[in-house]
Design a protein around this motif. Sequence first.
Motif, PDB file in Angstrom:
ATOM      1  N   UNK A  60      21.387 -14.922 -56.009  1.00  0.00           N
ATOM      2  CA  UNK A  60      20.563 -15.592 -54.946  1.00  0.00           C
ATOM      3  C   UNK A  60      20.277 -16.864 -55.683  1.00  0.00           C
ATOM      4  N   UNK A  61      20.351 -18.029 -55.178  1.00  0.00           N
ATOM      5  CA  UNK A  61      19.826 -19.326 -55.678  1.00  0.00           C
ATOM      6  C   UNK A  61      19.002 -19.993 -54.697  1.00  0.00           C
ATOM      7  N   UNK A  62      17.830 -20.450 -55.022  1.00  0.00           N
ATOM      8  CA  UNK A  62      17.252 -21.520 -54.010  1.00  0.00           C
ATOM      9  C   UNK A  62      16.938 -22.742 -54.809  1.00  0.00           C
ATOM     10  N   UNK A  63      17.567 -23.855 -54.225  1.00  0.00           N
ATOM     11  CA  UNK A  63      17.467 -25.024 -55.247  1.00  0.00           C
ATOM     12  C   UNK A  63      17.822 -24.970 -56.456  1.00  0.00           C
ATOM     13  N   UNK A  64      18.925 -24.143 -56.659  1.00  0.00           N
ATOM     14  CA  UNK A  64      19.593 -23.871 -57.844  1.00  0.00           C
ATOM     15  C   UNK A  64      19.017 -23.221 -58.970  1.00  0.00           C
ATOM     16  N   UNK A  65      17.719 -22.366 -58.397  1.00  0.00           N
ATOM     17  CA  UNK A  65      16.869 -21.621 -59.273  1.00  0.00           C
ATOM     18  C   UNK A  65      17.348 -20.200 -58.983  1.00  0.00           C
ATOM     19  N   UNK A  66      17.385 -19.146 -59.926  1.00  0.00           N
ATOM     20  CA  UNK A  66      17.439 -17.728 -59.708  1.00  0.00           C
ATOM     21  C   UNK A  66      15.966 -17.439 -59.636  1.00  0.00           C
ATOM     22  N   UNK A  67      15.508 -17.046 -58.228  1.00  0.00           N
ATOM     23  CA  UNK A  67      14.165 -16.724 -57.941  1.00  0.00           C
ATOM     24  C   UNK A  67      13.489 -15.726 -58.949  1.00  0.00           C
ATOM     25  N   UNK A  68      14.112 -14.420 -59.390  1.00  0.00           N
ATOM     26  CA  UNK A  68      13.522 -13.780 -60.206  1.00  0.00           C
ATOM     27  C   UNK A  68      13.252 -14.039 -61.561  1.00  0.00           C
ATOM     28  N   UNK A  69      13.712 -15.012 -62.087  1.00  0.00           N
ATOM     29  CA  UNK A  69      13.571 -15.447 -63.376  1.00  0.00           C
ATOM     30  C   UNK A  69      12.268 -16.092 -63.307  1.00  0.00           C
ATOM     31  N   UNK A  70      11.551 -16.599 -62.173  1.00  0.00           N
ATOM     32  CA  UNK A  70      10.237 -16.944 -62.084  1.00  0.00           C
ATOM     33  C   UNK A  70       9.734 -18.124 -62.974  1.00  0.00           C
ATOM     34  N   UNK A  71      10.858 -19.023 -63.133  1.00  0.00           N
ATOM     35  CA  UNK A  71      10.245 -20.381 -63.771  1.00  0.00           C
ATOM     36  C   UNK A  71       9.176 -21.245 -63.270  1.00  0.00           C
TER      37      UNK A  71
END
Length: 338
Positions: free
Chosen positions: A81-92
């Motif tokens: 899954x990517x939201x706005x290009x981010x992987x959510x569970x990486x929690x940046x």
Amino acid sequence: MAVIEIRGLKKSYRIYQKREGLWASFTGLFNREYRDVHAVRGIDLDVEAGEFVAFLGPNGAGKTTTLKLLSGVISPTAGEARVMGFVPWERTNEYRRRFALVMGQKNQLWWDLPAAESFRLHQQIYRIEPAEFDRTLNELTDLLDVGRLLNQPVRELSLGERMKMELIAALLHSPEVLFLDEPTIGLDVIAQHNIQKFLKHYQEVRKITILLTSHYMKDVAALCKRVVIIAKGQIMYDGSLAGVVDSFSTHKVLTLQFADDRVPTDLSRFGELIEAVAPKVKIRVERTDISRVLSSVLTDYAVEDVSVEDPPLEEVIAALFVESSERAEDNQREVVKA
């Protein structure tokens, strides 16, 4: 361009099965039994920038689990899954500053402090510039008409007032994506309407992307053009709200008002009688039979008024939930057999 991209997303849990009785509890210390719960079963979904999407399903369908995955609260068992290009569970931190999650049954505000104090804390957490913070807070409090309540302890607010404060806290940092999990749960009709009105206005002005779960079909009808229905962790429908009624309702509601203030006794031959209070009658008629039934009724009886309507959205969605759950169970059985 898709802001939310999901491919083959899965989430499973192992749950300890505690047996009854003292001896069972004791033996459970050494020999535990577990069962697997598959909350999300490989869903694929794209949401475009600026969409307001309803994410519907019965209790236990996987809606809240999906929102938790997309917000990075939990990690998936498999899938991407990517939201706005981010992987959510990486929690940046970059991602966390660009989305917000509001859960109708969870509080993010300090219970014993005024909401204004929690807002100041959010300002520091998200590093919002003072001038921007003041401007955004004033805009949101004006739109929601809660300026007079900012210095009142949260525990003294009504449920509707607390939800307004929760929305303000979520929107202070101007997120680009907003996840809403049952935002109007437990609210009265007036409070629901106020929240709907605010969300509709805010989304139209800011063009943010919103994914909404709700059991109130009035929320969905007022806010969303696109509906995604999930059952047993699988997506069963993805399309327009109007398409739900057109695709899944098998009948229409025929309302008749008779001229002589009396209701004929043989109307059941046309369909199922829903309501009969002279001089009006409501009949559930199969879609394919509506033309024939109308012709027969107008020929055989003196009718003053007639209307043909689709069944209530709640009724159609409820039937679709049942059908989707049964279909998902059939799919699971086929997989097991294979």
